[in-house]
Design a protein around this motif. Structure first.
Motif, PDB file in Angstrom:
ATOM      1  N   SER A 199      30.984  46.725   7.767  1.00 25.23           N
ATOM      2  CA  SER A 199      31.952  46.589   6.681  1.00 25.23           C
ATOM      3  C   SER A 199      33.293  47.200   7.060  1.00 25.23           C
ATOM      4  O   SER A 199      34.355  46.686   6.686  1.00 25.23           O
ATOM      5  N   THR A 241      41.501  37.956  10.641  1.00 26.23           N
ATOM      6  CA  THR A 241      40.203  37.295  10.806  1.00 26.23           C
ATOM      7  C   THR A 241      39.519  37.611  12.121  1.00 26.23           C
ATOM      8  O   THR A 241      38.315  37.379  12.255  1.00 26.23           O
ATOM      9  N   PHE A 285      35.112  44.936   9.471  1.00 29.52           N
ATOM     10  CA  PHE A 285      35.760  43.899   8.656  1.00 29.52           C
ATOM     11  C   PHE A 285      37.060  44.415   8.045  1.00 29.52           C
ATOM     12  O   PHE A 285      38.083  43.728   8.059  1.00 29.52           O
ATOM     13  N   ARG A 286      37.038  45.633   7.523  1.00 28.10           N
ATOM     14  CA  ARG A 286      38.218  46.151   6.823  1.00 28.10           C
ATOM     15  C   ARG A 286      39.405  46.369   7.754  1.00 28.10           C
ATOM     16  O   ARG A 286      40.536  46.481   7.287  1.00 28.10           O
ATOM     17  N   GLN A 327      37.593  40.356  10.783  1.00 28.06           N
ATOM     18  CA  GLN A 327      36.869  39.937   9.583  1.00 28.06           C
ATOM     19  C   GLN A 327      35.719  38.990   9.912  1.00 28.06           C
ATOM     20  O   GLN A 327      34.815  38.799   9.097  1.00 28.06           O
ATOM     21  N   GLY A 374      40.681  44.257   9.239  1.00 24.58           N
ATOM     22  CA  GLY A 374      41.491  43.060   9.041  1.00 24.58           C
ATOM     23  C   GLY A 374      42.691  43.301   8.155  1.00 24.58           C
ATOM     24  O   GLY A 374      43.784  42.804   8.430  1.00 24.58           O
ATOM     25  N   TYR A 375      42.507  44.063   7.068  1.00 27.83           N
ATOM     26  CA  TYR A 375      43.645  44.346   6.192  1.00 27.83           C
ATOM     27  C   TYR A 375      43.949  45.837   6.107  1.00 27.83           C
ATOM     28  O   TYR A 375      44.774  46.259   5.297  1.00 27.83           O
ATOM     29  N   VAL A 381      33.508  43.219   1.030  1.00 24.28           N
ATOM     30  CA  VAL A 381      33.374  42.377   2.218  1.00 24.28           C
ATOM     31  C   VAL A 381      32.600  41.111   1.878  1.00 24.28           C
ATOM     32  O   VAL A 381      33.011  39.994   2.238  1.00 24.28           O
ATOM     33  N   TYR A 395      34.713  38.688  -0.204  1.00 21.58           N
ATOM     34  CA  TYR A 395      35.760  38.011   0.565  1.00 21.58           C
ATOM     35  C   TYR A 395      35.156  36.881   1.395  1.00 21.58           C
ATOM     36  O   TYR A 395      35.648  35.736   1.374  1.00 21.58           O
ATOM     37  N   LEU A 396      34.101  37.173   2.133  1.00 19.51           N
ATOM     38  CA  LEU A 396      33.501  36.160   2.994  1.00 19.51           C
ATOM     39  C   LEU A 396      32.912  35.020   2.168  1.00 19.51           C
ATOM     40  O   LEU A 396      32.994  33.850   2.567  1.00 19.51           O
TER      41      LEU A 396
END
Length: 698
Positions: free
Chosen positions: A326, A293, A329-330, A296, A332-333, A390, A393-394
């Motif tokens: 984006s 997070t 954000f990615r 993210q 994150g995983y 993205v 997910y959010l």
């Protein structure tokens, strides 16, 4: 809407207090060797390391009536207790999306290649037992109202097998296992640094007989080095990974692991080419991975030069604001760097950009009080302009607040609380970070029971080289629990640790003392701190995420020369308290040589870029692009399928570092067990592959 979690709950999951250790048992027996009077303790089994894996092995062996002792350089000071990320992951069998599909899980664990198929299956099948036993001990893994475990996706995991207690998951694992170890009365020797494994015999008959350690409080005129001998018939190496190898590292300070120790004992090492690198705060402050997070929430990422000028450097790499945000954000995983994700404007282009800012001498920050600036000439950041995965997910998470800090607070308030405990308020100030070394995927070569290539010596956790080229996030925590249990089961089945060992080890201790004396030279022109700086700079500058054949070859020559210098001149230290550190840096220099030797061999044989590193080559077929054009200097070789089908073995020989390869062990995942046919193998201990019992009539 923002989740409101009471402060006392946040505090309990952030400030995880470790239990107080009982006093170590007094050692009354001594061994007189070469003018030294050394305390000696007789044990059935010694576990080196007090992290989650080592504690699991000790607890499980004690439950099976094994005589087990734990020694630790610094209790609760390793990676399990001190490292993590936003919501540290425990990777387990999935119960909500796919059922307990162990075959699919095993394939995901080994998907990166260079991993034995049977090991991956063992980790998959053992995961439910590992998780359930941790829950039994009190680990507060989250559940829904119907008892299902809450799960999410992490790196190299497309199904969603990750679960978490928050950023302190592994510390909580250590806590519950430590309480159980204390309850079982397992002897624990803290501030005790293993420096030499004692073995006897040659070839296949070689086996462990003890371990020599340094304990500063044991220093006396008759024992000036503070030596302690632990005599044993079984040894479990669980001292974690070699975090001190790198200058740019997210490991806690003082994480030396046991690679050099293992090399000197004649053990085979495997997959030393494989590590993990990713963004995180450095250990000079509070070392922590910035996955999940943290990214993210999509903070603004920028750099600052020596003049204090800010640079929106990511805007020069991506074509649109949506694409840039984006991929932030990615992370994150898709947290670990992976060369293939530098292509096509994917998430590891973020890592490369941060790495390049560091090369320019700039400091990099993320600001949770600012949304990302737009890519020059493109539209500004907007939650309505995000890639579909993205946005979904959010939206599901409800993280649609205006500012990154509010999105982070909604998704994971513990991520903010954690830094506050270390006097860093990311809700008020930008957070400095970099690309750091985080995990060694290679280590000591072991079989399906954790056995090394020397009899009686086992390796588990990050000390074991079982992880392959890549692994799903959190799979290492699971592997340590699974193999900690299996190692204990195997030692118990052998019966070698049911009572303290009593064999004669005088000759082995004498030899170890001679070797130590050859290293410790107070008048040496080579201080151990110089070795530290030399090793760490070389590994970070030439064996990080970006490598070239020439640089690695040159680095190997320098590492080899350094080890030769140490053998000839020894290492200097300033005071007796530094004796253990000097010996550890001699071993780290050897470990560095071994890593570089394996990496050089891999590259010279045509090996390409995979989990840990991009192998740059002017003839390479991989070329990262940016909005300003291609990055020709970072053209790299792609990975070859054949390299994922084998592993590189390293062994210390009289001639130096020896390199060989072996194919991955294969496993028929279509074969099925049959109760009546297979039960006898369990009852007779045939599953443990023990040596045959002697014939009483012979």
């Amino acid at each position: 809407m923002t989740n409101r979690i009471p402060q006392d709950i946040l505090d309990a999951l952030t400030d995880v207090e470790m239990p107080r250790l009982p006093p170590a048992p007094q050692i009354t027996e001594t061994l007189r060797v070469s003018g030294h009077t050394i305390p000696i303790r007789n044990c059935g089994c010694v576990v080196v390391g007090s992290g989650a894996a080592g504690l699991r092995a000790a607890v499980e062996l004690a439950r099976r009536d094994g005589d087990v002792t734990i020694i630790s350089q610094s209790a609760w000071g390793g990676t399990s207790a001190c490292s993590g990320s936003d919501k540290q992951t425990l990777h387990t069998a999935n119960t909500s999306d796919q059922g307990d599909n162990f075959i699919a899980m095993a394939r995901a664990i080994r998907a990166g290649g260079a991993m034995d198929e049977d090991t991956a299956y063992i980790e998959a099948t053992g995961s439910t037992r590992a998780m359930a036993s941790l829950q039994f001990l009190g680990l507060p893994l989250p559940q829904d109202a119907l008892g299902g475990t809450l799960r999410y996706k992490t790196d190299h995991d497309e199904v969603g097998r990750a679960t978490s207690c928050g950023p302190r998951t592994s510390r909580l694992m250590v806590q519950v296992l430590a309480r159980e170890a204390i309850r079982l009365g397992i002897p624990f020797f803290n501030q005790t640094t293993a420096v030499r494994i004692l073995t006897q015999g040659d070839g296949p008959a070689r086996h462990v007989v003890g371990i020599l350690a340094i304990q500063p409080r044991s220093q006396t005129p008759d024992n000036p080095l503070g030596l302690v001998v632990f005599r044993c018939a079984a040894l479990v190496l669980a001292a974690g990974g070699p975090g001190e190898l790198y200058r740019d590292s997210v490991f806690p300070n003082g994480c030396f692991g046991s690679l050099g120790l293992a090399l000197e004992a004649g053990l085979d090492l495997v997959n030393l080419t494989e590590s993990q690198f990713g963004i995180g705060t450095r250990r000079e402050g509070f070392p922590w991975n910035l996955s999940g997070t943290y990214v993210q929430s999509m903070p603004h990422i920028y750099s600052v030069d020596d003049a204090g000028q800010e640079h929106h450097f990511l805007g020069g790499y991506f074509r649109t604001t949506q694409e840039m945000v984006s991929n932030i954000f990615r992370k994150g995983y898709q947290w670990p760097f992976h060369a293939s994700r530098m292509l096509d404007f994917k998430s590891s282009l973020v890592d490369l950009a941060i790495f390049r800012e560091g090369q320019k001498g700039r400091r990099v920050f993320m600001d949770f009080n600012r949304n990302p600036l737009p890519v020059p000439g493109d539209q500004p950041f907007s939650l309505t302009r995000l890639d579909e995965d993205v946005s979904a997910y959010l939206g599901t998470a409800g993280a649609v607040q205006d500012q990154p800090i509010d999105r982070l607070r909604h998704m994971n308030p513990l991520a903010i609380e954690l830094y506050r405990r270390y006097k860093v308020d990311i809700a008020a100030d930008p957070l400095e970070f970099a690309v750091n070394n985080q995990h060694m995927n290679g280590g000591i070569a072991v079989d399906i029971w954790g056995r090394s290539t020397v009899g009686g010596i086992y390796a588990i956790g990050e000390a074991a080289g079982t992880h392959g080229a890549t692994r799903p996030g959190g799979a290492a925590l699971n592997a340590g629990q699974v193999f900690g249990t299996r190692t204990a089961e195997h030692i118990a089945a052998t019966g070698c640790a049911t009572s303290p060992a009593t064999h004669n080890i005088t000759d082995m201790v004498t030899d170890a003392l001679d070797r130590i004396a050859a290293i410790l030279k107070p008048d040496s022109p080579l201080p151990y701190r110089q070795v530290r700086d030399d090793v760490q700079a070389r590994m970070s500058d030439h064996a990080g995420i970006i490598c070239s054949p020439d640089q690695v070859s040159t680095a190997l020559k320098a590492a080899t020369a350094l080890c030769a210098d140490i053998r000839q001149n020894g290492l200097a230290y300033d005071r007796p308290a530094e004796i253990a550190r000097a010996l550890q840096w001699q071993q780290m220099a050897l470990a560095s040589q071994a890593v570089l030797a394996a990496l050089d061999h891999y590259i010279r044989k045509g090996g390409g870029s995979r989990g840990a590193r991009a192998i740059c080559d002017t003839d390479g077929d991989g070329l990262p692009d940016t909005r300003a054009g291609s990055l020709e200097e970072f053209r790299f070789r792609s990975e070859r399928d054949v390299d994922g089908e084998q592993q590189i073995l390293v062994r210390l020989t009289k001639e130096g570092i020896g390199i060989s390869t072996r194919p991955n062990r294969v496993f028929d995942d279509t074969a099925k067990a049959f109760f009546e046919r297979d039960w006898p193998a369990w009852l007779t201990k045939a599953i443990y592959d023990l040596p045959p019992a002697p014939d009483p009539s012979a």
